[in-house]
Enzyme design. Structure first.
Site, short mmCIF file in Angstrom:
data_model
loop_
_atom_site.label_atom_id
_atom_site.label_comp_id
_atom_site.label_asym_id
_atom_site.label_seq_id
_atom_site.Cartn_x
_atom_site.Cartn_y
_atom_site.Cartn_z
N HIS A 1 0.80 -1.21 0.00
CA HIS A 1 0.00 0.00 0.00
C HIS A 1 0.84 1.27 0.00
CE1 HIS A 1 -3.32 -2.74 1.05
NE2 HIS A 1 -4.11 -1.79 0.62
N GLY A 2 2.05 1.21 0.50
CA GLY A 2 2.84 2.42 0.49
C GLY A 2 4.18 2.27 1.17
#
Length: 484
Positions: free
Chosen positions: A326-327
């Site tokens: 996700h990041g």
């Protein structure tokens, strides 16, 4: 090009008309138009991104053909690793280069050694996390001989770049989506109408719920030091509904748009906030990503077939990798690890496959036990979302610390409370509609069971009026998952 933009409102009808009038007699023309429209759609953000998706398409198409011709197992593995390294190499460079460099420097600084290195001003290509996983799954499935590699480059290009789901999913498997490009599509009125219903519901989720929640979630999270614990709880709740309605709203619009062109995409969300445990939540949240990690990472690692240590190890790996996907921030890693902690007791007690059916199926209300477990699961999820939304670990820690202080029992106060109360009422109405439609693929689908056409149209008009009067039409509020 955003789904909730004027640009897309012009783009979609033009492509739709050309698709069914100019190309309806030719499969090749249909696929070619899909590719052209998809590249225009993707290049609308930044034309430079097109070179990446073109290169990825050529590499995986060539790898597929090479695997078809090659019988030597060592050479087949080399071809597979070419696909893995290219796709994950692009993803790693654009998404994680600065993260690893910064943490590498910090690690050596901790021991008193100063290393000078410059971070790069890298623009993250929109949707790279999605289409790299989609093309990579094609190479893996061809390698495992689960799928016959295609010799149709246009069809494969259309599969990789299909504009409705290109930038934020669902992450489609080649075994499901690619064969749909081999067959000429014919217009199906009932399928198109159902697609329009899903687009309408997706727009309501995005513009009315998600974007209004975003205004207050951003205000509270960005100024969390100024607010009481009760206000911070409210901010976490606003973000909880923002991220769900934003992402599932995108998926609804993507799936509905695909139906307009005769395609069937997999369901990506299945009313996750009505889950009775975390295992059920993850069967219902971002289904395309969860099943991708299950099939291409969790099962190859051994899944839940080994002993307690292997089960625990694989569970933490799958959730931490999912968080990191996700990041490039430690907050996402913590978020993933926290969900692993939630999930592990269910797995170790063999209760992770409970609650496979829809909650209160065929009933108007859940039982007290079901309602209690739904509330517990929901609040565990809200707590985890704090790490997901926080700027860094320190921010998450201070946010949670204030929630656990005496100020939790104060009346929430922040600027814009009046608008926030309207948004809370809209959230309540939204929950009721979702609950009524929870046994369908999307909440508004149950309208088709209403026999009176006039009632159906009144329902559509009410939703359109809600979008017009209560929608947030600020086009700068992008879909959350574009940054992933």
């Amino acid at each position: 090009m955003l789904f909730n933009s004027i640009d897309f409102a012009i783009f979609l009808p033009i492509v739709f008309i050309l698709y069914w009038l100019a190309t309806s007699n030719s499969l090749k023309l249909q696929n070619f138009l899909i590719v052209a429209a998809s590249y225009l759609f993707y290049g609308w953000w930044d034309w430079r991104f097109l070179s990446l998706i073109m290169f990825s398409t050529i590499v995986d198409y060539s790898v597929g053909l090479g695997l078809l011709k090659q019988q030597n197992q060592t050479k087949r593995k080399i071809l597979l690793w070419i696909s893995i390294l290219v796709n994950l190499g692009f993803l790693g460079f654009f998404k994680y280069y600065n993260f690893f460099i910064d943490n590498f420097i910090s690690a050596f600084s901790f021991f008193g050694t100063e290393i000078k290195s410059n971070s790069l001003n890298i623009i993250l290509p929109v949707g790279i996390s999605f289409y790299t996983f989609q093309t990579l799954s094609y190479s893996v499935d061809v390698y495992k001989k689960k799928l016959e590699p295609t010799k149709d480059f246009i069809a494969f290009s259309a599969f990789v770049s299909f504009f409705p789901q290109l930038v934020a999913g669902p992450i489609e498997r080649a075994t499901h989506l690619l064969p749909q490009f081999y067959k000429k599509r014919t217009f199906d009125y009932s399928q198109a109408i159902n697609g329009m219903r899903q687009i309408l519901w997706g727009l309501f989720k995005k513009i009315v719920i998600a974007d209004n929640c975003a205004e207050y979630a951003n205000l509270i999270f960005n100024n969390s030091a100024d607010y009481s614990g009760s206000t911070l709880v409210l901010g976490a709740l606003f973000f909880t509904f923002q991220i769900y309605c934003d992402f599932s709203g995108y998926s609804d619009i993507a799936i509905g748009t695909s139906r307009l062109f005769g395609f069937d995409l997999m369901q990506n969300f299945n009313f996750p906030y009505f889950s009775r445990d975390i295992a059920e939540f993850w069967r219902r949240w971002h289904i395309s990503l969860s099943t991708w990690f299950r099939d291409y990472l969790y099962i190859p690692l051994g899944g839940s077939r080994g002993g307690t240590w292997m089960k625990a190890r694989n569970t933490f790996i799958i959730f931490i990798v999912s968080g990191f996907w996700h990041g490039a921030n430690w907050t996402f890693v913590i978020w993933g690890a926290l969900n692993a902690i939630y999930f592990l007791p269910l797995l170790l007690t063999n209760n992770n496959r409970n609650n496979l059916e829809t909650v209160a199926q065929g009933k108007l209300f859940p039982s007290l036990k079901e309602f209690s477990f739904m509330l517990l699961t929901f609040w565990l999820t809200v707590f985890a979302w704090i790490f997901f939304r926080a700027e860094n670990i320190g921010h998450a820690y201070s946010y949670i610390s204030e929630i656990l202080s005496k100020s939790l029992f104060e009346i929430p106060k922040f600027s814009g409370m009046r608008g926030a109360l309207i948004t809370i009422i809209l959230i309540g109405i939204f929950i009721l509609i979702e609950w009524q439609g929870r046994e369908y693929k999307f909440a508004l689908e149950n309208i088709k069971s209403i026999r009176l056409r006039s009632i159906r149209w009144i329902s559509y008009i009410i939703i359109l009026l809600a979008i017009y009067f209560y929608g947030n039409f600020d086009e700068t509020v992008e879909f959350i998952y574009f940054q992933f």
